[in-house]
Motif scaffolding. Structure first.
Motif, short mmCIF file in Angstrom:
data_model
loop_
_atom_site.label_atom_id
_atom_site.label_comp_id
_atom_site.label_asym_id
_atom_site.label_seq_id
_atom_site.Cartn_x
_atom_site.Cartn_y
_atom_site.Cartn_z
N GLU A 117 0.76 -1.18 -0.03
CA GLU A 117 0.12 -0.01 0.11
C GLU A 117 0.80 1.15 -0.02
OE1 GLU A 117 -3.06 2.04 3.20
OE2 GLU A 117 -3.19 -0.31 3.00
N ARG A 118 1.96 1.42 0.71
CA ARG A 118 2.63 2.34 0.71
C ARG A 118 3.49 2.67 -0.35
NH1 ARG A 118 5.48 -0.21 5.63
NH2 ARG A 118 3.93 0.36 7.64
N LEU A 119 3.74 1.65 -1.33
CA LEU A 119 4.62 1.64 -2.45
C LEU A 119 3.58 2.00 -3.66
CD1 LEU A 119 6.66 -1.65 -2.31
CD2 LEU A 119 7.43 0.75 -2.72
N PHE A 120 2.34 1.56 -3.42
CA PHE A 120 1.51 1.58 -4.88
C PHE A 120 0.03 2.23 -4.60
CE2 PHE A 120 4.00 -2.22 -5.72
CZ PHE A 120 5.20 -1.46 -6.53
N GLY A 121 -0.32 2.37 -3.50
CA GLY A 121 -1.50 3.06 -3.00
C GLY A 121 -2.68 1.94 -2.36
N SER A 122 -3.60 2.31 -1.85
CA SER A 122 -4.46 1.64 -1.05
C SER A 122 -5.48 0.94 -2.19
CB SER A 122 -5.20 2.25 -0.01
OG SER A 122 -6.24 3.28 -0.79
N THR A 123 -5.97 -0.33 -1.72
CA THR A 123 -6.91 -0.86 -2.50
C THR A 123 -8.28 -1.36 -1.56
OG1 THR A 123 -5.74 -3.09 -2.37
CG2 THR A 123 -5.74 -1.57 -4.41
N GLN A 124 -9.31 -1.66 -2.10
CA GLN A 124 -10.44 -2.06 -1.17
C GLN A 124 -10.36 -3.57 -0.64
OE1 GLN A 124 -13.32 0.00 -0.14
NE2 GLN A 124 -11.96 1.38 -1.00
N ASN A 125 -9.75 -4.44 -1.39
CA ASN A 125 -9.52 -5.78 -1.12
C ASN A 125 -8.51 -6.35 -1.91
OD1 ASN A 125 -10.71 -6.91 -3.81
ND2 ASN A 125 -12.56 -5.77 -2.98
N SER A 126 -8.13 -7.74 -1.46
CA SER A 126 -7.03 -8.54 -1.98
C SER A 126 -7.18 -8.74 -3.40
CB SER A 126 -6.92 -9.87 -1.39
OG SER A 126 -7.99 -10.72 -1.38
N PHE A 127 -8.45 -8.73 -4.10
CA PHE A 127 -8.77 -8.85 -5.69
C PHE A 127 -8.05 -7.61 -6.36
CE2 PHE A 127 -11.29 -12.23 -3.83
CZ PHE A 127 -11.44 -13.12 -4.66
#
Length: 505
Positions: free
Chosen positions: A378-388
Motif C-alpha cells: 500500500e505504501r508503494l502503490f496505493g490503497s485498494t479495497q480488497n485483495s482482489f
C-alpha cells in the motif's frame, strides 16, 4: 496447476463430454462417485448425511451423492426447496433415480427446522455451484443462515454456496461456512484470497477425470504452485562444482537494535546453498554477525546504520532486513540504485525508503524481486479495497516496472511482468512472527545467485519457505516454532526434493 475461471471449468465439462465421449449425466455420476469415495473414507464415524440440494447441476451432484452414500451404508436425508419443482435435466434424472430407494427421504427445506442435527450428522451443501455471481436472497439465503448455525461438520460440493468462483461479493454476503470443500478437478480463485477463502475451510481437490487435453491447451493467467512445478524447477547440486558455481550473495541490512533481521537473512542464504555469502552491515553488528554466521564474511557499511552500500560486481544483492530508514541510509540506498542495473531483492525498510517518493520506483532495476506485505504494498502503490483489487494493481505495476512482486499473504502471490500469478498454498500461521520475511529474503537472493531465473527463484523460494514452515510446525507447533526453526528445517526440504529427483531418474 492452472486456476480456471468458472466459465473455463464449464467449457472443460463440455469438452470432456464431446471428446471422451461421455454424457453429462454420466459425468455427474463420475463426479458423485468420487465425492462419495472421499466422504465415506473420511467420515466413517458420522453415519447420517443431511444433503441440501439446489435445482441445478450442483444439486444434481448432491442427489446422486445421496444415492451412492446410501449404498455405502450411510443414512441419507435429502432436502430440496420443492420436490415437485423444476430441476435441471441431469438433476431431474438423479431425483428420479433417488426415488427408487425407499430408505432415502426427500424433504422440503422448511422441514429442516425440525430435523435432528445431532453430533453424528454431516451437513452437505450442494445448493448452488460455480455459476452464482450475485448475493443470495430469499429461501436460499434463509437455508444457509440456518445451516451455518448448526454445530455439525459441514462439507461443500465444489464450492460453498453463495461464494463466487472468481470474485468477491460486496459487504455482508451470506455464504455457507464449510469445514471442507471438495472442489472438482481444480482450485477456484476465490479459495485463494483471505476475504473469500475463509468460507471454504480445508480445500480438497478431487480428480473426476476431465479431459487432459483441455488442461494442456487452455490458457490461464493464474496458477497454484504444486509439486509437479517444483520438481521441474529444482536443480540438484552438481558433484563437480565449487563455491564459485553457486554465486556470490550480499545481504545488506541491520542497524542498531535490528541486527537479528540481517542475521536471519544471512543464515537463510547460507542454508539454501549460496556459494559465497557476505553481509554488509553497520559496525555495531560485527561481533553479532561473525559469531552467529561464521560462514559469512562481514563488510562494514557504517557505525550504527548503513551509509555506504559499496556495490561490487558479480554479486547478487538483497537489501532491506533491519535496514532502518535513517536519512543517511536512505540517501545511500537511492544512490546505490541509481548506479546498479542487475536484478536484486528488495524487502522491508528498502521498500519503505523507496515508498517515500513514487519517483523512486523507477530506480528499481528491471527484473528485480520485491517482497512487500500488504501494508508495504500500500505504501508503494496505493490503497485498494480488497485483495482482489490489490492483485489487479500488482499485475499492473509488475508490468509497468518489469519486476516480480512477491506479495506476502496467507496464500502468497507471485506476480510476474507478463501478468501471470502463482499462488503458494503451503506454509502456515506459524510464519506470523517477526523474522519470517527476512528468511524469505535470504532464500530468494541465494537462489537468484545460484542461477535460477527470476520467475523460478520466486516460485521455488516461496514454496521452500512454506514447506520448511510446515515441517517446523509438525515438530514444534505453529505457536512455538521460531524463524530459526524454519531455517534449520531447510535441509529436510532439500533432502525430500533430492529423494524425489532420484526416484524420477
Amino acid at each position: 496447476m492452472k486456476v480456471f475461471t468458472a466459465e473455463q471449468i464449464r467449457q472443460w465439462d463440455r469438452f470432456t463430454i464431446w471428446n471422451e465421449p461421455v454424457s453429462s449425466v454420466q459425468l455427474m455420476e463420475r463426479a458423485s462417485e468420487t465425492l462419495a469415495g472421499w466422504i465415506s473414507e473420511n467420515c466413517k464415524n458420522h453415519k447420517k448425511m443431511a444433503i441440501f440440494c439446489g435445482s441445478g447441476n450442483n444439486g444434481g451432484d448432491g442427489l446422486a451423492l445421496a444415492r451412492i452414500l446410501y449404498t455405502k451404508g450411510f443414512d441419507a436425508d435429502v432436502f430440496v426447496q420443492n420436490p415437485k419443482g423444476k430441476f435441471s435435466d441431469d438433476a431431474s434424472v438423479n431425483l428420479k433415480r433417488l426415488r427408487d430407494f425407499s430408505g432415502i427421504s426427500v424433504r422440503e427445506f422448511k422441514e429442516a427446522v425440525q430435523y435432528n442435527f445431532d453430533d453424528r450428522t454431516v451437513i452437505i451443501d450442494a445448493l448452488f455451484g460455480t455459476g452464482l455471481s450475485r448475493p443470495l436472497e430469499g429461501v436460499g439465503k434463509q437455508v444457509i443462515e440456518m445451516l451455518n448455525e448448526k454445530n455439525c461438520i459441514k462439507i461443500s460440493v465444489d464450492i460453498p454456496s453463495g461464494l463466487p468462483a472468481d470474485s468477491i461479493l460486496e459487504k455482508d454476503p451470506v455464504i455457507f461456512n464449510a469445514d471442507y470443500t471438495l472442489s472438482l478437478q481444480c482450485w477456484k480463485k476465490s479459495f485463494l484470497h483471505p476475504e473469500t477463502g475463509k468460507y471454504a475451510g480445508k480445500v480438497i481437490i478431487l480428480d473426476i477425470g476431465l479431459h487432459p487435453e483441455y488442461l494442456e491447451s487452455e490458457a490461464a493467467e493464474d496458477f497454484v504452485i504444486d509439486e509437479k512445478l517444483i520438481n521441474r524447477i529444482f536443480k540438484p547440486r552438481e558433484d563437480f562444482s565449487h563455491k564459485g558455481t553457486y554465486g556470490k550473495v550480499a545481504v545488506v541490512g541491520g542497524s542498531y537494535g535490528k541486527m537479528g533481521a540481517a542475521v536471519l537473512a544471512t543464515r537463510s542464504a547460507l542454508k539454501t546453498g549460496a556459494g559465497l555469502t557476505f553481509t554488509l552491515a553497520p559496525k555495531c553488528g560485527y561481533e553479532i554477525l561473525q559469531i552467529s554466521c561464521p560462514e559469512a564474511m562481514f563488510i562494514e557499511g557504517g557505525n550504527e546504520q548503513i551509509e555506504d552500500f559499496k556495490p561490487e560486481s558479480d554479486t547478487v544483492y538483497a537489501i532491506g532486513p533491519g535496514l532502518g530508514t535513517h536519512e543517511k541510509t536512505a540517501k545511500g540506498l537511492l544512490e546505490f540504485l541509481k548506479g546498479y542495473n542487475s536484478p536484486l531483492v528488495l524487502d522491508a525498510d528498502a521498500l519503505n525508503i523507496i515508498s517515500k517518493d513514487h519517483k523512486n520506483l523507477k530506480l528499481i532495476p528491471q527484473k528485480s524481486l520485491i517482497t512487500p506485505h500488504p501494508k508495504e504494498f500500500e505504501r508503494l502503490f496505493g490503497s485498494t479495497q480488497n485483495s482482489f483489487e490489490r492483485l489487479k494493481l500488482a499485475r499492473k505495476k509488475a508490468k509497468e516496472l518489469n519486476i516480480y512482486i512477491v506479495l506476502k499473504d496467507h496464500h502468497t502471490q507471485i506476480v510476474t511482468p507478463q501478468g501471470n500469478v502463482f499462488y503458494n498454498i503451503n506454509g502456515n500461521a506459524g510464519l506470523a512472527k517477526g523474522g519470517s520475511g527476512d528468511i524469505l529474503t535470504g532464500i530468494l537472493v541465494s537462489l537468484l545467485a545460484q542461477g535460477y531465473s527470476e520467475e523460478d527463484t520466486c516460485i521455488l523460494g516461496v514454496w521452500l519457505h512454506g514447506r520448511a514452515a510446515d515441517m517446523a510446525a509438525e515438530k514444534y507447533s505453529k505457536e512455538s516454532m521460531l524463524p530459526t526453526d524454519v531455517i534449520n528445517t531447510f535441509g529436510d526440504v532439500f533432502e525430500e526434493l533430492n529423494r524425489i529427483n532420484r526416484i524420477r531418474l
